[in-house]
Scaffold this motif. Structure first.
Motif, mmCIF file in Angstrom:
data_model
loop_
_atom_site.group_PDB
_atom_site.id
_atom_site.type_symbol
_atom_site.label_atom_id
_atom_site.label_comp_id
_atom_site.label_asym_id
_atom_site.label_seq_id
_atom_site.Cartn_x
_atom_site.Cartn_y
_atom_site.Cartn_z
ATOM 1 N N LYS A 602 0.819 -1.212 0.000
ATOM 2 C CA LYS A 602 0.000 0.000 0.000
ATOM 3 C C LYS A 602 0.856 1.268 0.000
ATOM 4 C CE LYS A 602 -0.725 0.613 4.963
ATOM 5 N NZ LYS A 602 -1.727 0.664 6.023
ATOM 6 N N GLN A 605 1.209 3.661 -2.789
ATOM 7 C CA GLN A 605 0.135 4.628 -2.998
ATOM 8 C C GLN A 605 0.541 5.922 -2.288
ATOM 9 O OE1 GLN A 605 -2.298 3.066 -4.608
ATOM 10 N NE2 GLN A 605 -3.947 4.563 -4.720
ATOM 11 N N THR A 606 1.441 6.709 -2.939
ATOM 12 C CA THR A 606 2.025 7.849 -2.231
ATOM 13 C C THR A 606 1.144 9.080 -2.259
ATOM 14 O OG1 THR A 606 3.123 8.465 -4.253
ATOM 15 C CG2 THR A 606 4.362 7.124 -2.718
ATOM 16 N N GLY A 607 0.225 9.111 -3.206
ATOM 17 C CA GLY A 607 -0.581 10.316 -3.341
ATOM 18 C C GLY A 607 0.092 11.354 -4.229
ATOM 19 N N LYS A 608 1.311 11.066 -4.687
ATOM 20 C CA LYS A 608 2.041 12.045 -5.519
ATOM 21 C C LYS A 608 1.841 11.721 -6.989
ATOM 22 C CE LYS A 608 5.432 13.651 -2.325
ATOM 23 N NZ LYS A 608 6.283 13.008 -1.350
ATOM 24 N N LEU A 609 1.329 12.690 -7.697
ATOM 25 C CA LEU A 609 1.006 12.472 -9.095
ATOM 26 C C LEU A 609 2.219 12.086 -9.937
ATOM 27 C CD1 LEU A 609 -1.419 12.463 -10.886
ATOM 28 C CD2 LEU A 609 -1.028 14.858 -11.411
ATOM 29 N N PRO A 610 3.377 12.753 -9.786
ATOM 30 C CA PRO A 610 4.529 12.428 -10.656
ATOM 31 C C PRO A 610 4.948 10.967 -10.524
ATOM 32 C CG PRO A 610 4.888 14.499 -9.556
ATOM 33 C CD PRO A 610 3.656 13.931 -8.967
ATOM 34 N N TYR A 612 3.036 8.434 -9.857
ATOM 35 C CA TYR A 612 2.074 7.628 -10.610
ATOM 36 C C TYR A 612 2.389 7.714 -12.101
ATOM 37 C CZ TYR A 612 -0.788 7.814 -6.394
ATOM 38 O OH TYR A 612 -1.243 7.723 -5.132
ATOM 39 N N ALA A 613 2.640 8.943 -12.575
ATOM 40 C CA ALA A 613 2.917 9.144 -14.005
ATOM 41 C C ALA A 613 4.141 8.337 -14.408
ATOM 42 C CB ALA A 613 3.127 10.630 -14.302
ATOM 43 N N LEU B 29 6.542 14.307 -16.549
ATOM 44 C CA LEU B 29 7.265 13.739 -15.413
ATOM 45 C C LEU B 29 7.984 14.796 -14.593
ATOM 46 C CD1 LEU B 29 8.731 10.435 -16.885
ATOM 47 C CD2 LEU B 29 6.685 10.755 -15.528
ATOM 48 N N VAL B 100 1.203 19.836 -8.319
ATOM 49 C CA VAL B 100 0.638 18.506 -8.058
ATOM 50 C C VAL B 100 1.321 17.794 -6.911
ATOM 51 C CG1 VAL B 100 -0.341 18.123 -10.331
ATOM 52 C CG2 VAL B 100 2.057 17.570 -9.913
ATOM 53 N N ASP B 101 2.583 18.076 -6.636
ATOM 54 C CA ASP B 101 3.233 17.325 -5.555
ATOM 55 C C ASP B 101 2.810 17.834 -4.188
ATOM 56 O OD1 ASP B 101 4.403 19.670 -5.958
ATOM 57 O OD2 ASP B 101 6.472 18.982 -5.748
ATOM 58 N N VAL B 103 -0.436 18.347 -3.684
ATOM 59 C CA VAL B 103 -1.777 17.757 -3.527
ATOM 60 C C VAL B 103 -1.610 16.242 -3.395
ATOM 61 C CG1 VAL B 103 -4.069 17.607 -4.520
ATOM 62 C CG2 VAL B 103 -2.650 19.578 -4.999
ATOM 63 N N ASN B 104 -1.351 15.787 -2.170
ATOM 64 C CA ASN B 104 -1.036 14.356 -2.007
ATOM 65 C C ASN B 104 -1.818 13.729 -0.857
ATOM 66 O OD1 ASN B 104 0.133 15.585 0.099
ATOM 67 N ND2 ASN B 104 2.157 14.669 -0.145
ATOM 68 N N GLN B 105 -3.034 14.224 -0.648
ATOM 69 C CA GLN B 105 -3.834 13.684 0.458
ATOM 70 C C GLN B 105 -4.366 12.283 0.175
ATOM 71 O OE1 GLN B 105 -6.035 16.044 3.144
ATOM 72 N NE2 GLN B 105 -3.865 15.994 3.574
ATOM 73 N N LEU B 106 -4.646 11.974 -1.080
ATOM 74 C CA LEU B 106 -5.255 10.682 -1.414
ATOM 75 C C LEU B 106 -4.185 9.608 -1.476
ATOM 76 C CD1 LEU B 106 -8.007 9.454 -2.172
ATOM 77 C CD2 LEU B 106 -7.351 9.726 -4.545
ATOM 78 N N LYS B 107 -3.891 9.016 -0.343
ATOM 79 C CA LYS B 107 -2.864 7.972 -0.315
ATOM 80 C C LYS B 107 -3.187 7.006 0.811
ATOM 81 C CE LYS B 107 0.106 10.839 2.548
ATOM 82 N NZ LYS B 107 1.357 11.569 2.621
ATOM 83 N N TRP B 108 -2.270 6.078 1.080
ATOM 84 C CA TRP B 108 -2.530 5.077 2.095
ATOM 85 C C TRP B 108 -2.758 5.729 3.443
ATOM 86 C CZ3 TRP B 108 1.201 5.579 5.768
ATOM 87 C CH2 TRP B 108 2.409 6.247 5.388
#
Lengths: 632, 108
Positions: A602, A605-610, A612-613, B29, B100-101, B103-108
């Protein structure tokens, strides 16, 4: 109404059950009149069937073996053919009369007894189903329908014994009755399947014929017959399955009457009578029936002497009677057994309904607290006395004739004869005891005396009819009476067609049995009405015997010990296996593994968009590499 | 009369498309600002469009499939930009940033 149409009989009360169960609460009086109407119609329709039967018997005489009417129920071509159908012969006719009449009487009686009951409509629904299933049972021409009905009878007894389901004791008694008879039922089912696989037919007559032709291997045959008998023992509460019957007294009293007289316990007797040729073919088969019957009748006579609950005393008297019926079957005298069953139904229903009157009036069923009720309820008292004397076997009442028949049949078997003779004064003694303690002497409980009053007509009329039958039913043994009723050659010819048997009387036996019964009755009179301190002294003198009897030969404790030591031990092992292996390993194991894997992954699932990209890009590149490498 | 297809070989278009696509990936990226990421995505979409049109013109000029596909891609891209900008606007209103970095609330 011809014999072929007898399949209608069980459908009437069954229909009453459906209507009452579904629409009972919306019907006036919760539909009780429908139930009574249905069972009354069943009884009335039985009469033309008897007329048809006697006509056929007169026409065909000895040739007549009954009428069958069956339909193909299930067919798998080349593999399986199952018929469902009915068979009407002498045995069936006798049972039909008994079942429909007693059920009718009990339902009328219940109008008064069950008045104001919370589950009045449901009571009438189930009691209708009870009668319907018993009628179907005696009509069945095959083991399949017999087994269906057999189980339905068990279910209804469970529901009715547990009718007062707010009482813990009633709930437990109903479970006990159901589980105890179930042990036998399983035996019956296996026995039926065994007979079916060996002979390829479910038809009772077909099985008997196949067995007579020697189609079944010795060992399998013995096993099948013993298993059948196991079913009969469970239903008819024979030793060692007798323990449920006294506890079944927790049900409403009319239900006890029905169970004891007509719809439940006699099913086992009927089954053995119906399949008696199988028992005769099996070596030691009849001896087994005889032995079980003797043990039951002797033990219950002893226990009846010391019980203080009026219904329990009568329950033990039923065990006593059922044992006698099995004794008669065991010595190869089914006609005597069926005669006993026939007469027993009337006086046993009378006894229970009489006891019900007392309980209804006084709300007390402990004989040690009753007494002196004669002046308050003389009619009930007189009728109960006739029932008790009949049970004791006083001459010319219903219980006398069949008992003497059984004794005559036993003459050649000295040990069994002696044992049955020994139970006669015991039976007489405890019937005298229960009557005297209830109706004569001093009242021991003022409250019960205050409450006591004569029962309403709806209860007294069935009692009266049963009393009349208790007085006259025994006279059917005379050929002249049988012929007057339209049975050529007397009733003995009818009851059991396969083995026509004229009733015999042996003067010495009759006088002896009358003497023993009189001895028991006078002894009871002396001990409980004249020198009332005597029973207590006897109890003190024979303390160990009394303790043994009061504790019912410790049979209940034996069962409890078996349950505790063996069944619960096995249960605990299985519970351990279930908890540790099935639950913890088999179910929780994969769940925990999945959870752990999720825990490990789990954090991706870092929450960091880059990130994921980046993962997407790496994934696509990897996929592209794979695709190219495959293509090249 | 020479047409474009005779003067320039197909590979050149593909190389251009690949370069534009790679620039787009690089942008996605490395940029932190959501708007810039969106622009990089647009570059990638356009690279794909170039591919479509080039293949259509060189392999089967009579069939319009590839060109129509490019028109669809442009349409979808326009719709996507409208949607994405709306989302980015809401994020900015809510959190005061469009990085974007952060905005990282949606995570484990």
């Amino acid at each position: 109404m011809n014999m072929q149409d007898a399949w209608v009989l069980p459908l009437l009360p069954a229909a009453a059950f459906v209507v009452l169960a579904l629409f009972g609460p919306y019907l006036p009086r919760r539909g009780d009149f429908l139930a009574i109407l249905a069972i009354g119609a069943t009884f009335v329709l039985t009469l033309p069937i008897i007329a048809d039967f006697t006509d056929a018997l007169a026409m065909q005489g000895e040739e007549f073996v009954g009428v069958a009417n069956s339909i193909r129920w299930l067919e798998v071509p080349g593999q399986l053919e199952l018929d469902l159908g009915i068979h009407v012969d002498g045995l069936t006719v006798v049972m039909l009369v008994v079942v429909s009449f007693v059920a009718f009487m009990v339902q009328v009686y219940s109008l008064g007894y069950m008045k104001g009951d919370e589950r009045y409509g449901w009571y009438y629904a189930v009691i209708s189903l009870f009668a319907a299933s018993m009628i179907a049972l005696v009509l069945a021409d095959n083991f399949l329908l017999l087994y269906f009905s057999w189980e339905l009878v068990g279910l209804c007894s469970y529901l009715l014994i547990g009718h007062y389901n707010h009482l813990r004791s009633a709930a437990e008694a109903s479970k006990k009755a159901f589980i105890t008879t179930r042990i036998g039922d399983v035996g019956l089912l296996i026995g039926i399947i065994l007979l079916w696989t060996e002979t390829g037919t479910m038809n009772i007559q077909g099985v008997i014929e196949a067995a007579e032709a020697g189609a079944i291997g010795d060992e399998k045959f013995t096993a099948a017959v013993v298993l059948l008998f196991l079913g009969a023992m469970g239903k008819s509460a024979q030793f060692p399955f007798h323990v449920w019957l006294p506890d079944a007294m927790e049900g409403p009293t009319p239900v006890s009457a029905l169970i004891h007289a007509a719809t439940m316990v006699v099913a086992g007797v009927y089954l053995v009578a119906r399949t008696l040729p199988l028992f005769e073919l099996m070596s030691g088969g009849t001896e087994l029936v005889l032995a079980i019957g003797l043990v039951t009748t002797f033990m219950s006579a002893g226990m009846g002497l010391v019980m203080t609950d009026i219904k329990r005393v009568i329950a033990y008297s039923t065990l006593n009677s059922l044992g006698l019926m099995f004794v008669a079957l065991g010595v190869g005298s089914p006609a005597a057994a069926m005669l006993y069953l026939f007469t027993h139904a009337f006086f046993k229903a009378l006894l229970f309904l009489g006891a019900g009157s007392v309980i209804h009036a006084t709300e007390q069923q402990d004989v040690s607290r009753l007494g002196g009720l004669w002046s308050k309820m003389p009619l009930t008292g007189a009728m109960f006395a006739i029932g008790a004397l009949s049970m004791a076997g006083l001459p010319f009442l219903a219980g006398f004739w069949a008992k003497d028949e059984i004794l005559v049949a036993l003459l050649e078997n000295r040990a069994a004869f002696a044992l049955v003779l020994l139970t006669l004064p015991m039976t007489a003694l405890y019937m005298a005891r229960v009557f005297i303690l209830t109706f004569l002497g001093e009242t021991k409980d003022e409250e019960a005396r205050e409450l006591a009053h004569e029962s309403p007509p709806s209860m007294l009329v069935p009692l009266g009819l049963l009393t009349v039958l208790t007085v006259v039913a025994g006279f059917v043994v005379f050929d002249q009476v049988g012929e007057a009723m339209g049975f050529p050659g007397g009733i003995g010819e009818v009851i059991y067609l396969h083995d026509p048997h004229a009733f015999e009387f042996d003067v010495a036996v009759t006088l002896g049995s009358i003497g023993l019964v009189a001895l028991g009755l006078l002894g009871g009179w002396y001990a409980y009405a004249v020198r009332i301190e005597l029973p207590a002294r006897m109890t003190a003198t024979f303390r160990p015997v009394h303790t043994l009897l009061v504790n019912k030969f410790y049979m209940d404790d034996l069962y409890q010990a078996i349950i505790d030591r063996i069944i619960l031990a096995i249960s605990r092992m299985l519970a351990w296996f279930d908890r540790n292996v099935v639950n913890d390993t088999g179910i929780d194991g994969p769940a925990l593994a999945t959870g752990f894997a999720a825990y490990l992954t789990k954090f991706q699932q870092t929450g960091k968009l880059p990130s994921y990209a980046l993962a997407i890009v790496i994934g696509i590149v990897a996929l592209a590499c794979v695709a190219f490498s495959l293509k090249v | 009369m020479d047409t474009v297809t005779q003067q320039i070989p197909l590979e050149h278009f593909l190389v251009v498309s690949a370069i534009v696509f790679s620039i787009g990936i690089y942008g996605v990226l490395t940029r932190r600002n959501a708007v810039l990421i969106l622009m990089s995505v647009e570059l990638m979409l356009n690279a794909a469009s170039i591919n479509m049109v080039a293949f259509a013109a060189y392999t089967s000029p009579q069939v319009m499939t590839g060109i129509i596909f490019a028109v669809f891609i442009i349409t979808v891209a326009a719709a996507e930009v409208g949607l994405a900008l709306a989302i980015i606007l809401r994020i900015f209103r809510n959190r005061g940033t469009s990085n974007v970095d952060e905005v990282n609330q949606l995570k484990w």
